[in-house]
Motif scaffolding. Structure first.
Motif, PDB file in Angstrom:
ATOM      1  N   ALA A 104     105.802 -35.298 114.732  1.00 59.11           N
ATOM      2  CA  ALA A 104     105.869 -34.773 115.970  1.00 59.11           C
ATOM      3  C   ALA A 104     106.578 -34.926 116.782  1.00 59.11           C
ATOM      4  O   ALA A 104     107.043 -34.932 117.720  1.00 59.11           O
ATOM      5  N   CYS A 105     107.579 -36.370 116.380  1.00 60.97           N
ATOM      6  CA  CYS A 105     108.549 -36.633 117.554  1.00 60.97           C
ATOM      7  C   CYS A 105     110.109 -35.290 117.008  1.00 60.97           C
ATOM      8  O   CYS A 105     110.686 -34.749 118.810  1.00 60.97           O
ATOM      9  N   GLY A 106     109.860 -34.138 116.153  1.00 56.23           N
ATOM     10  CA  GLY A 106     110.174 -33.497 116.103  1.00 56.23           C
ATOM     11  C   GLY A 106     110.155 -32.040 116.903  1.00 56.23           C
ATOM     12  O   GLY A 106     110.683 -30.766 118.474  1.00 56.23           O
ATOM     13  N   TYR A 107     108.685 -32.372 116.692  1.00 57.31           N
ATOM     14  CA  TYR A 107     107.692 -30.644 117.651  1.00 57.31           C
ATOM     15  C   TYR A 107     108.088 -30.399 118.738  1.00 57.31           C
ATOM     16  O   TYR A 107     107.605 -29.652 119.790  1.00 57.31           O
ATOM     17  N   LEU A 346     100.689 -28.753 109.678  1.00 59.24           N
ATOM     18  CA  LEU A 346     102.252 -28.679 110.154  1.00 59.24           C
ATOM     19  C   LEU A 346     102.840 -27.687 109.824  1.00 59.24           C
ATOM     20  O   LEU A 346     103.630 -27.644 110.366  1.00 59.24           O
ATOM     21  N   THR A 347     103.069 -27.095 108.401  1.00 59.12           N
ATOM     22  CA  THR A 347     103.218 -25.633 108.423  1.00 59.12           C
ATOM     23  C   THR A 347     103.020 -24.710 109.088  1.00 59.12           C
ATOM     24  O   THR A 347     103.513 -24.302 109.977  1.00 59.12           O
ATOM     25  N   ALA A 348     101.699 -24.729 109.666  1.00 66.03           N
ATOM     26  CA  ALA A 348     100.919 -23.358 110.576  1.00 66.03           C
ATOM     27  C   ALA A 348     101.820 -23.273 111.865  1.00 66.03           C
ATOM     28  O   ALA A 348     102.024 -22.924 112.341  1.00 66.03           O
ATOM     29  N   LEU A 487     113.647 -32.616 110.537  1.00 63.48           N
ATOM     30  CA  LEU A 487     112.765 -34.222 111.421  1.00 63.48           C
ATOM     31  C   LEU A 487     111.496 -33.664 110.724  1.00 63.48           C
ATOM     32  O   LEU A 487     110.289 -34.354 110.566  1.00 63.48           O
ATOM     33  N   MET A 488     111.353 -32.390 110.515  1.00 64.38           N
ATOM     34  CA  MET A 488     109.348 -31.081 111.384  1.00 64.38           C
ATOM     35  C   MET A 488     109.401 -31.289 109.357  1.00 64.38           C
ATOM     36  O   MET A 488     108.629 -31.703 109.229  1.00 64.38           O
TER      37      MET A 488
END
Length: 658
Positions: A104-107, A346-348, A487-488
């Motif tokens: 989530a830090c990257g997203y 997360l890949t979605a 990061l993701m």
């Protein structure tokens, strides 16, 4: 108050939530919220590993923090129950939670509510750790309501988006139905056993029901579990929960909230054994929900909703396992499911991030060349969800299916055998809808409709975006898909390793069996000397998974026009599945609209009837004021004389009355 290391597991996320909240106060501090949240979840994970011996001893350990509620004989303290089941749940909550927070830090980078998001995530983990560590039902209920509140905050994160606000309210209200049942179950438990301590209640539970409370307690607790874990008929909130940012979906569906119902039944298993109808009900509802949700997932085109219905279906498997006394299978599937479902969500999210918010499968194709890492990682998650041989989902799902059929055969119970067959059919559907999504997104022609036209020019159309978590902005020009940052992708590699190895590690030396059997979830195996189908089921479930993948490859990769032909041929069935069996519409017509109409009627009565009465009562002093208004000469002498005359009249009346 006494301090022990396990206390940090709960209260470090609470501290992280406070610090992230303070980061909202200044723009320059907002970037600190992500790392603070990650540390506040990572450190409890480390503490759990370091203090492993406190959880896995022969006897449960109670860690008392402070006195909370003491009212006569009623006692509920902030105390934590440490046993192997607690350890397994904490590994899922803090371990998967850490990976989701890192992603989530990257997203969420660049989102205007960055600090607010991570404050809610840390608070979510605080509530969930209290839930799984609670040594009494009241503290467990506090954590239970805490995760409900945090889900409301995170699902409705984009509060200026009407659909997100509606979804948050829907989740909150539907869960209140289940939570009411849970609260009644707690009251009945205290009435029956004169305590809310989980350890004391389970010590006093007899081999069979001896009072009317014993029959009702498991069903009330069951209602709460069905609401929180989105089982039919309280499943309708979970698909709409996709309105939140994608990391929220991973957190809710894999690591925290929806696993709470499965955990509740496992933790209080002796109470569910009191009624001969309780666990069969759990098994039937779980099995039918698994099939019901899998059929809906077959016809969905929203990439996140497909995984949402998949979660409902897999939770159904867990309930079915626990319902047929395969508690090890149910908890084992909860453990493995956390890895591959977090990976899939997360890949979605990476696909959605790269496609500038696009969610429709029909507008995606051939992304394997643009996003090779995401393609491979989602493929691993799909294999595990489909139960492909030797992946995590293969071992845990096989254990549930084998236990269901064994119980049905050994007890000559046709209904349980039918439930096992439904589980096998659902496994086929799971492989089919899972790889339908993967083949549609990553395989096929590389000339995609989203972002570039057939001549390679950018289309000038605005799409609502969830790009990088920024669901409140509009993208004017949609660019070519691209791979996300490391990061993701870094956390996804760890989840992929878990999706491949968690099943094997859980079975090695019967680790999961040892964990469950040395906790309050332990239950004697009534079929210990009966028919055993585990070896046969290995081959059957493998064949089913491979068959589902082959069918998906044919219809959604090699011959997509054939899928369109089938859709047209079975248009009525597809329409029913697209409308989710019309359950939402039934609720809307039978519950939502009548209540809204009743509310509008009450509002009208308030405005017309009650408002009219208030207005009439107010007319009396108003008319009196108007009548004497002409006597006001606006002179101080006149006012003084009037006051003096008034006082004299009052004194005269008092003297006469005396």
């Amino acid at each position: 108050m006494t301090f022990e290391l396990p206390i940090l597991i709960c209260w470090l996320p609470a501290l992280g939530a406070v610090l992230c909240g303070l980061c909202c106060m200044h723009r320059r501090l907002r970037v600190c919220a992500g790392p603070i949240c990650v540390l506040s979840i990572l450190l409890p994970f480390v503490v759990t590993l370091v203090g492993r011996e406190r959880f896995t001893g022969e006897n449960p350990t109670i860690v008392h923090m402070f006195n909370w509620i003491h009212a006569g004989r009623f006692i509920a303290d902030f105390s934590y129950l440490l046993d192997p089941l607690t350890f397994v749940m904490l590994m899922v909550v803090t371990g998967i939670g850490t990976l989701v927070a890192v992603y989530a830090c990257g997203y969420m980078a660049g989102d205007r509510g960055y600090a607010r998001f991570f404050a809610s995530v840390a608070l979510f983990i605080f509530a969930m750790t209290n839930l799984v560590m609670a040594d009494n039902l009241v503290l467990l209920y506090l954590g239970w309501e805490g995760v409900g509140l945090c889900s409301y905050l995170l699902i409705g994160y984009y509060y200026d988006k009407p659909s997100a606000v509606k979804a948050a309210k829907k989740a909150f209200i539907v869960n209140r139905v289940g939570d009411l049942g849970f609260a009644i179950g707690i009251f009945l438990t205290y009435t029956r056993y004169d305590t809310v301590s989980i350890a004391h209640v389970l010590q006093n539970v007899g081999p069979a029901a001896t009072s009317w409370e014993d029959h009702w307690i498991p069903f009330m607790l069951m209602l709460g579990a069905f609401g929180k874990s989105a089982q039919f008929p309280l499943h309708v909130w979970l698909p709409d929960a996709m309105e939140g940012p994608t990391p929220v979906s991973a957190l809710i569906h894999a690591a925290t909230m929806v696993t709470a119902g499965v955990y509740l039944i496992a933790r209080l298993m002796p109470l569910f054994l009191l009624s001969p109808y309780a666990l069969p009900t759990v098994a039937v509802v779980g099995g039918l929900t698994a099939f019901f949700a899998a059929t809906i997932a077959l016809c969905q085109y929203d990439i996140k909703r497909i995984y949402a219905y998949s979660t409902i279906s897999q939770l159904g498997y867990m309930f079915m396992g626990i319902g047929v006394l395969s508690t090890v299978g149910g908890i084992f599937h909860l453990f493995t499911h956390a890895f591959f479902k977090a990976l899939l969500f997360l890949t979605a999210g990476s696909v959605i991030h790269a496609m500038a918010g696009q969610l429709d499968l029909r507008k995606m194709s051939g992304l394997r060349k643009k996003m090779p890492w995401t393609c491979g990682l989602m493929f691993i998650g799909c294999l595990a969800l489909a139960g492909f041989p030797f992946t995590a989902g293969f071992y845990s799902k096989d254990m549930i299916l084998a236990a269901t059929l064994e119980r049905g055969i050994n007890h000559h119970n046709i209904a349980i055998i039918a439930l096992g067959v439904i589980g096998l059919v659902t496994a086929l559907l799971t492989a089919l809808y899972t790889f339908r999504l993967w083949f549609r997104v990553f395989m096929g022609p590389t000339e995609y409709e989203m972002g570039l036209d057939h001549h390679g020019h950018e289309e000038e159309e605005e799409e609502e975006a969830d790009h990088g978590g920024r669901g409140d902005v509009q993208v004017e020009h949609i660019h070519e898909p691209h791979e996300v940052s490391w990061l993701m992708n870094g956390p996804l590699l760890v989840l992929a390793a878990g999706a491949l190895l968690a099943g094997w590690l859980g079975q090695r030396h019967h680790w999961m069996k040892h964990m469950v059997e040395h906790s309050t979830a332990a239950v004697a195996d009534p079929d210990e000397h009966g028919v055993h189908l585990h070896t046969i089921m290995l081959f059957v479930s493998s064949a089913i998974a491979i068959a589902g993948i082959i069918i998906a490859a044919y219809f959604h990769w090699l011959r997509r026009e054939a899928a369109d032909t089938v859709t047209q041929r079975f248009a009525t069935v597809v329409r029913v599945l697209n409308n989710k069996y019309y359950v939402d519409k039934f609720y809307d017509a039978s519950i939502v609209r009548p209540l809204r109409t009743a509310g509008e009627l009450c509002f009208a009565i308030d405005r017309l009837a009650i408002g009219l009465v208030v207005a009439l009562v107010g007319c009396v002093p108003r008319a009196l004021g108007i009548s004497i208004q002409s006597s006001q000469k606006r002179t101080i002498q006149g006012y003084g004389l009037g006051m003096a005359v008034g006082v004299a009249v009052i004194l005269l009346l008092m003297m006469v009355m005396k």
